[in-house]
Design a protein around this motif. Sequence first.
Motif, PDB file in Angstrom:
ATOM      1  N   VAL A 262       0.862  -1.184   0.000  1.00  0.00           N
ATOM      2  CA  VAL A 262       0.000   0.000   0.000  1.00  0.00           C
ATOM      3  C   VAL A 262       0.899   1.234   0.000  1.00  0.00           C
ATOM      4  N   VAL A 263       0.734   2.079  -1.002  1.00  0.00           N
ATOM      5  CA  VAL A 263       1.505   3.321  -1.095  1.00  0.00           C
ATOM      6  C   VAL A 263       0.537   4.476  -1.330  1.00  0.00           C
ATOM      7  N   GLY A 264       0.999   5.675  -1.043  1.00  0.00           N
ATOM      8  CA  GLY A 264       0.133   6.846  -1.167  1.00  0.00           C
ATOM      9  C   GLY A 264       0.441   7.671  -2.395  1.00  0.00           C
ATOM     10  N   ARG A 265      -0.508   8.547  -2.708  1.00  0.00           N
ATOM     11  CA  ARG A 265      -0.340   9.521  -3.792  1.00  0.00           C
ATOM     12  C   ARG A 265      -1.029  10.816  -3.372  1.00  0.00           C
ATOM     13  N   ARG A 266      -0.294  11.907  -3.432  1.00  0.00           N
ATOM     14  CA  ARG A 266      -0.854  13.198  -3.067  1.00  0.00           C
ATOM     15  C   ARG A 266      -1.884  13.650  -4.103  1.00  0.00           C
ATOM     16  N   ARG A 267      -3.061  14.068  -3.645  1.00  0.00           N
ATOM     17  CA  ARG A 267      -4.060  14.607  -4.580  1.00  0.00           C
ATOM     18  C   ARG A 267      -3.618  15.953  -5.138  1.00  0.00           C
ATOM     19  N   HIS A 268      -2.992  16.757  -4.299  1.00  0.00           N
ATOM     20  CA  HIS A 268      -2.589  18.102  -4.702  1.00  0.00           C
ATOM     21  C   HIS A 268      -1.075  18.145  -4.875  1.00  0.00           C
ATOM     22  N   HIS A 269      -0.632  18.597  -6.036  1.00  0.00           N
ATOM     23  CA  HIS A 269       0.787  18.645  -6.343  1.00  0.00           C
ATOM     24  C   HIS A 269       1.055  19.854  -7.232  1.00  0.00           C
ATOM     25  N   PRO A 270       2.304  20.301  -7.313  1.00  0.00           N
ATOM     26  CA  PRO A 270       2.624  21.438  -8.179  1.00  0.00           C
ATOM     27  C   PRO A 270       2.213  21.157  -9.624  1.00  0.00           C
ATOM     28  N   PRO A 271       1.860  22.206 -10.378  1.00  0.00           N
ATOM     29  CA  PRO A 271       1.337  22.027 -11.740  1.00  0.00           C
ATOM     30  C   PRO A 271       2.216  21.188 -12.655  1.00  0.00           C
ATOM     31  N   LEU A 272       3.529  21.345 -12.575  1.00  0.00           N
ATOM     32  CA  LEU A 272       4.414  20.628 -13.491  1.00  0.00           C
ATOM     33  C   LEU A 272       4.962  19.328 -12.902  1.00  0.00           C
ATOM     34  N   ALA A 273       4.584  19.015 -11.671  1.00  0.00           N
ATOM     35  CA  ALA A 273       5.072  17.787 -11.034  1.00  0.00           C
ATOM     36  C   ALA A 273       4.292  16.581 -11.551  1.00  0.00           C
ATOM     37  N   PRO A 274       4.911  15.383 -11.572  1.00  0.00           N
ATOM     38  CA  PRO A 274       4.189  14.186 -11.999  1.00  0.00           C
ATOM     39  C   PRO A 274       3.047  13.867 -11.037  1.00  0.00           C
ATOM     40  N   ARG A 275       1.970  13.289 -11.569  1.00  0.00           N
ATOM     41  CA  ARG A 275       0.809  12.957 -10.739  1.00  0.00           C
ATOM     42  C   ARG A 275       1.106  11.804  -9.783  1.00  0.00           C
ATOM     43  N   VAL A 276       2.032  10.946 -10.167  1.00  0.00           N
ATOM     44  CA  VAL A 276       2.405   9.800  -9.337  1.00  0.00           C
ATOM     45  C   VAL A 276       3.831  10.002  -8.859  1.00  0.00           C
ATOM     46  N   ALA A 283       6.889   1.302  -7.440  1.00  0.00           N
ATOM     47  CA  ALA A 283       6.084   0.146  -7.034  1.00  0.00           C
ATOM     48  C   ALA A 283       5.279  -0.396  -8.201  1.00  0.00           C
ATOM     49  N   ILE A 284       4.670   0.491  -8.970  1.00  0.00           N
ATOM     50  CA  ILE A 284       3.837   0.073 -10.099  1.00  0.00           C
ATOM     51  C   ILE A 284       4.650  -0.735 -11.101  1.00  0.00           C
ATOM     52  N   HIS A 285       5.898  -0.339 -11.334  1.00  0.00           N
ATOM     53  CA  HIS A 285       6.680  -0.960 -12.394  1.00  0.00           C
ATOM     54  C   HIS A 285       7.578  -2.109 -11.936  1.00  0.00           C
ATOM     55  N   HIS A 286       7.903  -2.177 -10.652  1.00  0.00           N
ATOM     56  CA  HIS A 286       8.922  -3.138 -10.235  1.00  0.00           C
ATOM     57  C   HIS A 286       8.493  -4.112  -9.139  1.00  0.00           C
ATOM     58  N   VAL A 287       7.378  -3.900  -8.473  1.00  0.00           N
ATOM     59  CA  VAL A 287       6.967  -4.778  -7.374  1.00  0.00           C
ATOM     60  C   VAL A 287       6.081  -5.892  -7.919  1.00  0.00           C
ATOM     61  N   ALA A 288       6.339  -7.123  -7.489  1.00  0.00           N
ATOM     62  CA  ALA A 288       5.624  -8.280  -8.036  1.00  0.00           C
ATOM     63  C   ALA A 288       4.238  -8.471  -7.430  1.00  0.00           C
ATOM     64  N   CYS A 289       4.065  -8.125  -6.162  1.00  0.00           N
ATOM     65  CA  CYS A 289       2.769  -8.345  -5.522  1.00  0.00           C
ATOM     66  C   CYS A 289       1.788  -7.247  -5.922  1.00  0.00           C
ATOM     67  N   PRO A 290       0.479  -7.436  -5.682  1.00  0.00           N
ATOM     68  CA  PRO A 290      -0.479  -6.371  -5.952  1.00  0.00           C
ATOM     69  C   PRO A 290      -0.110  -5.083  -5.199  1.00  0.00           C
ATOM     70  N   VAL A 291      -0.330  -3.950  -5.866  1.00  0.00           N
ATOM     71  CA  VAL A 291       0.022  -2.639  -5.302  1.00  0.00           C
ATOM     72  C   VAL A 291      -1.253  -1.784  -5.234  1.00  0.00           C
ATOM     73  N   ALA A 292      -1.576  -1.301  -4.046  1.00  0.00           N
ATOM     74  CA  ALA A 292      -2.707  -0.385  -3.870  1.00  0.00           C
ATOM     75  C   ALA A 292      -2.166   1.029  -3.755  1.00  0.00           C
ATOM     76  N   VAL A 293      -2.627   1.913  -4.630  1.00  0.00           N
ATOM     77  CA  VAL A 293      -2.224   3.323  -4.605  1.00  0.00           C
ATOM     78  C   VAL A 293      -3.413   4.111  -4.075  1.00  0.00           C
ATOM     79  N   VAL A 294      -3.233   4.744  -2.928  1.00  0.00           N
ATOM     80  CA  VAL A 294      -4.325   5.418  -2.231  1.00  0.00           C
ATOM     81  C   VAL A 294      -4.107   6.925  -2.262  1.00  0.00           C
ATOM     82  N   PRO A 295      -5.035   7.677  -2.868  1.00  0.00           N
ATOM     83  CA  PRO A 295      -4.875   9.140  -2.878  1.00  0.00           C
ATOM     84  C   PRO A 295      -5.189   9.732  -1.510  1.00  0.00           C
ATOM     85  N   HIS A 296      -4.433  10.745  -1.125  1.00  0.00           N
ATOM     86  CA  HIS A 296      -4.691  11.430   0.149  1.00  0.00           C
ATOM     87  C   HIS A 296      -4.203  12.867   0.017  1.00  0.00           C
ATOM     88  N   ASP A 297      -4.646  13.721   0.943  1.00  0.00           N
ATOM     89  CA  ASP A 297      -4.259  15.136   0.931  1.00  0.00           C
ATOM     90  C   ASP A 297      -2.893  15.351   1.530  1.00  0.00           C
TER      91      ASP A 297
END
Length: 297
Positions: A262-276, A283-297
């Motif tokens: 389980v990893v987090g992702r900021r809902r609010h980020h600078p305009p030019l920053a990546p969303r993830v 984690a999305i590209h290299h972890v073998a087990c299921p990955v849950a990405v949870v948005p938070h403030d």
Amino acid sequence: MEPESITVGLDGSVESLAAARWAADEAERRNTALCLLHAWILLAAEAPDTPPDRDQNAGARQVVDRALDEVRAHHPQLRIIEDLVGSEAEPALLRAAAASRMLVLGSRALTAWESYVLGDVSLDVVGRAEGPVVLVRGGWSTHPTPPEFADPVPRPAPRIVVGMSLNGPCEPLLAFAFDAAVIRGLPLQAVHGRTLPVHAYAPWGVAPGVAEEVTAEAEEELRESLRPWCARFPEVPVEVTVLPESPTRAMVQTVPGAELLVVGRRRHHPPLAPRVGPVAHAAIHHVACPVAVVPHD
């Protein structure tokens, strides 16, 4: 779809079938409905008595039917909703993520360059979804491996791993992680990577005193963040792991053997920053087990 349903996005790939199996197991654990969603922009409106040889939607239905057969084989009593949507995949999945308890998608092990050149719908959805998105690899299976085919190398005990940054509140992240541990009856491992300051390095290597001090400080911060959650979920054993590494390296080193990361992702980020962020992206590209990405403030 129903508000409390778990939705899986289907595209006919091996990865989306693995996602359907994982989502069905999760729906059964939570006693909720499973929605099988396939979006096809060319979906046509047809009369109920359209002959099979003139059915323009036959291919789309086959995608859902194959997943339905796969799920029914292991979950005959599960309540399943079939949802064919005439839409591009990304907006349909984003609507599903907002309306469901969680969205589950198949995931391929793409390199950063492949993602840039080819595009990756899963990555785009993860970066914009209002709710949790779980990504499942094509080879993942929740069913036990027969003893004769088991890996002879001992594996770490099954657990839920949650990556924590300590840079701000992350209530939805911890709520998802503790909930996942409770419904599975598994311990939770909270992982934090703390990069060492420049003065920790000496010509002969890392100064041990500085490394120990930085790690101990970070471990105390982590335990303090977890204290109210441990009180709320006393039945969940919690292990705290702090490594003097970058957050990405710390995650990669500790996640093998986990049932879910389980990893987090900021809902609010600078305009030019990546969303993830970098941790979720790795984690999305290299972890073998299921990955849950949870948005938070």
